[in-house]
Design an enzyme around this catalytic site. Structure first.
Site, PDB file in Angstrom:
ATOM      1  N   GLU A  76       9.009  -7.951  43.186  1.00  0.00           N
ATOM      2  CA  GLU A  76       8.462  -8.586  42.748  1.00  0.00           C
ATOM      3  C   GLU A  76       8.183  -9.878  43.739  1.00  0.00           C
ATOM      4  O   GLU A  76       7.053 -10.241  43.634  1.00  0.00           O
ATOM      5  CB  GLU A  76       9.007  -9.003  41.848  1.00  0.00           C
ATOM      6  CG  GLU A  76       7.531  -8.913  40.691  1.00  0.00           C
ATOM      7  CD  GLU A  76       8.652  -8.580  38.783  1.00  0.00           C
ATOM      8  OE1 GLU A  76       8.033  -8.201  37.754  1.00  0.00           O
ATOM      9  OE2 GLU A  76       8.789  -9.782  38.469  1.00  0.00           O
ATOM     10  N   HIS A 106      23.243  14.703  44.397  1.00  0.00           N
ATOM     11  CA  HIS A 106      23.134  16.596  43.788  1.00  0.00           C
ATOM     12  C   HIS A 106      21.599  16.282  44.169  1.00  0.00           C
ATOM     13  O   HIS A 106      21.617  17.386  43.281  1.00  0.00           O
ATOM     14  CB  HIS A 106      24.634  16.957  43.084  1.00  0.00           C
ATOM     15  CG  HIS A 106      25.265  17.077  43.484  1.00  0.00           C
ATOM     16  ND1 HIS A 106      26.304  18.542  44.235  1.00  0.00           N
ATOM     17  CD2 HIS A 106      25.933  16.422  43.970  1.00  0.00           C
ATOM     18  CE1 HIS A 106      27.092  17.236  44.508  1.00  0.00           C
ATOM     19  NE2 HIS A 106      27.586  16.247  44.319  1.00  0.00           N
ATOM     20  N   LYS A 165      -1.899  -6.383  31.904  1.00  0.00           N
ATOM     21  CA  LYS A 165      -1.371  -7.205  30.773  1.00  0.00           C
ATOM     22  C   LYS A 165      -2.939  -7.499  30.129  1.00  0.00           C
ATOM     23  O   LYS A 165      -2.939  -7.695  29.109  1.00  0.00           O
ATOM     24  CB  LYS A 165      -0.645  -9.193  31.185  1.00  0.00           C
ATOM     25  CG  LYS A 165       0.749  -8.736  31.175  1.00  0.00           C
ATOM     26  CD  LYS A 165       1.464 -10.028  31.393  1.00  0.00           C
ATOM     27  CE  LYS A 165       3.139  -9.161  32.023  1.00  0.00           C
ATOM     28  NZ  LYS A 165       3.203 -11.439  31.946  1.00  0.00           N
TER      29      LYS A 165
HETATM   30  O1  PA5 Z   1      10.104 -12.358  37.607  1.00  0.00           O
HETATM   31  C1  PA5 Z   1       9.675 -12.561  36.692  1.00  0.00           C
HETATM   32  O2  PA5 Z   1       8.695 -13.610  36.868  1.00  0.00           O
HETATM   33  C2  PA5 Z   1       9.647 -11.303  35.441  1.00  0.00           C
HETATM   34  O3  PA5 Z   1       9.517 -10.404  35.654  1.00  0.00           O
HETATM   35  C3  PA5 Z   1       9.254 -12.072  33.699  1.00  0.00           C
HETATM   36  O4  PA5 Z   1      10.406 -12.361  34.010  1.00  0.00           O
HETATM   37  C4  PA5 Z   1       8.647 -11.084  33.132  1.00  0.00           C
HETATM   38  O5  PA5 Z   1       7.639 -10.720  33.098  1.00  0.00           O
HETATM   39  C5  PA5 Z   1       9.428 -11.673  31.419  1.00  0.00           C
HETATM   40  O6  PA5 Z   1       8.909 -13.025  31.646  1.00  0.00           O
HETATM   41  P1  PA5 Z   1       8.934 -14.191  30.513  1.00  0.00           P
HETATM   42  O7  PA5 Z   1      11.001 -14.333  30.993  1.00  0.00           O
HETATM   43  O8  PA5 Z   1       8.143 -15.004  31.035  1.00  0.00           O
HETATM   44  O9  PA5 Z   1       8.986 -13.473  29.089  1.00  0.00           O
END
Ligand code: PA5
Length: 431
Positions: free
Chosen positions: A282, A303, A417
């Site tokens: 990310e 394996h 989303k």
């Molecule tokens: O690293 C990030 O920002 C994302 O992976 C969020 O943690 C994830 O989308 C969850 O978001 P939130 O904590 O707002 O529910």
């Protein structure tokens, strides 16, 4: 005590790395220090091990104690950065089998949308005392929001007004639906700091509370992170191995190795791989750039994926994480008839053979043209896991800067989303 974390690689010389990245590393380090780097509003994780509010830490420990007394099972709701860190640490430091009598069972929800999973979870908790921790920085993420709606109704039906004492919310200090709900209902709450993004939040209450509930020493976890913060304070990639790792990754990417596989021979470290994948995936995968982060749990995956790694397309490099010391081991018995032919191993213990298998695998893959980075972590305990978390967070930020992207945003996550909101006809999102 052995070194906390040692990096070894011999694919590229230190001189070459210095020439290629030394100056850039020094510049980005200085920009992070001065708070002028891209995405600098989200650099709060850098100083967390020393700047975490002590009152808040005390309150996390007290709340964890209360939940441990109240509940036989604690459901932790969250997804992505609001879930993976806690689960990774918990799995890495908990026994493999059976319920630990001294600790409540910690289970996770809100990271999937399976009706069967939620149904079975509700059945599983129904004859046990339950508490819920709901974690969402934005307070609006669909998956955990749905799970919480279902569990909130369950808790209210089961415990009535007292349900509030069994629910803890961790969210933004003022924004989002979860904050509003928590304020109205009077749950205990903790704040996700504004300057710490989800995937960098494991050392905030987001990770610390569930980890403490599962009986792991969060002070040791933070102590390890603090030592790493001191160890990796230099701007010099020749002495700062977090920066060396960031530079090696980018060097390999520039040579065409665009997939990194995190590999370990420790089964309960596999969830940590998932945390690592989110952290790097990310943070770096944007603007058409990035190294694809994958993982394997060896020897199991020798394996299955071993053939590909040894012999497939040469665009992979591998990072091995190996614990130098582990508390437990198992002897291999000698047999009189030696029918399985294994008596030649009976002066050894299983972990020694695991270590030899690691060496053999690294050698084979290197010979097959896979660059290898070898990280040796001193011990599989809370201190060293905290140390390793900080190492990877710092390396990830530097690596993303060297790549030329903002480590701290995730614009791509919004696309799906918006699609689900449109497809499910959320008000304001219909065509
Ligand atoms: O690293 C990030 O920002 C994302 O992976 C969020 O943690 C994830 O989308 C969850 O978001 P939130 O904590 O707002 O529910």
């Amino acid at each position: 005590m052995s070194e906390s974390l040692k990096l070894q690689q011999n694919w590229v010389s230190m001189d070459e790395l210095e020439k290629e990245f030394g100056e850039a590393v020094r510049n980005f380090h200085q920009q992070m220090e001065e708070g002028t780097s891209v995405g600098a509003d989200f650099l709060g994780w850098r100083k967390l091990p020393v700047e975490l509010d002590q009152e808040e830490l005390k309150s996390v420990i007290e709340t964890a104690e209360r939940l441990r007394k109240q509940a036989e099972v604690v459901v932790v709701i969250g997804v992505g950065g609001s879930y993976l860190g806690a689960r990774a640490v918990q799995d890495a430091l908990s026994p493999y089998f059976g319920k630990d009598e001294n600790n409540p069972e910690v289970i996770f929800a809100g990271h999937n949308l399976s009706g069967a999973y939620m149904n079975q979870l509700l059945k599983h908790v129904d004859d046990k005392e339950v508490a819920v921790i709901v974690i969402s920085k934005s307070g609006t993420t669909t998956e955990p929001a749905i799970a919480f709606r279902i569990l909130l109704e369950y808790m209210e039906n089961r415990y009535g007004a007292a349900s509030n004492e069994r629910i803890v919310a961790i969210t933004d200090q003022s924004k989002g639906a979860l904050r509003e709900l928590a304020n109205r209902s009077g749950f205990t709450t903790f704040i996700v700091p504004d300057d710490v993004g989800g995937r960098f939040s494991v050392l905030t209450p987001v990770g610390l509370l569930p980890i403490a509930v599962s009986g792991i020493d969060i002070l040791q976890l933070l102590e390890g992170a603090k030592s790493a913060m001191t160890a990796y304070a230099s701007d010099d990639l020749q002495t700062n191995s977090a920066y060396e790792y960031a530079a090696v990754r980018n060097h390999l990417l520039n040579k065409g190795y665009n997939i990194e596989i995190l590999a370990s021979f420790t089964p309960n470290f596999a969830t940590f791989h998932e945390w690592w994948k989110q952290l790097f995936g990310e943070s770096e995968g944007k603007d058409g750039k990035g190294i694809y982060p994958a993982s394997v749990a060896y020897p199991t995956d020798l394996h299955s994926l071993g053939q590909y790694v040894q012999d497939g397309r040469r665009e992979i490099f591998e990072t091995f994480v190996h614990f130098a010391n582990q508390d437990e081991n198992c002897e291999i018995p000698t047999t009189e008839d030696n029918l399985d032919g294994l008596n030649y191993l009976s002066d050894k213990k299983m972990n020694e053979i695991n270590d030899v298998t690691l060496e053999a695998t690294m050698q084979a893959h290197k010979d097959g043209g896979v660059p290898i980075v070898h990280l040796t972590v001193g011990q599989q305990d809370a201190y060293h896991i905290g140390y390793t978390i900080y190492f990877f967070e710092l390396a990830c930020a530097m690596s993303a800067y060297l790549l030329g992207v903002n480590p701290f945003d995730q614009p791509g996550v919004e696309e799906y989303k918006n699609n689900i909101f449109r497809m499910l006809e959320k008000p304001g999102y219909t065509n």
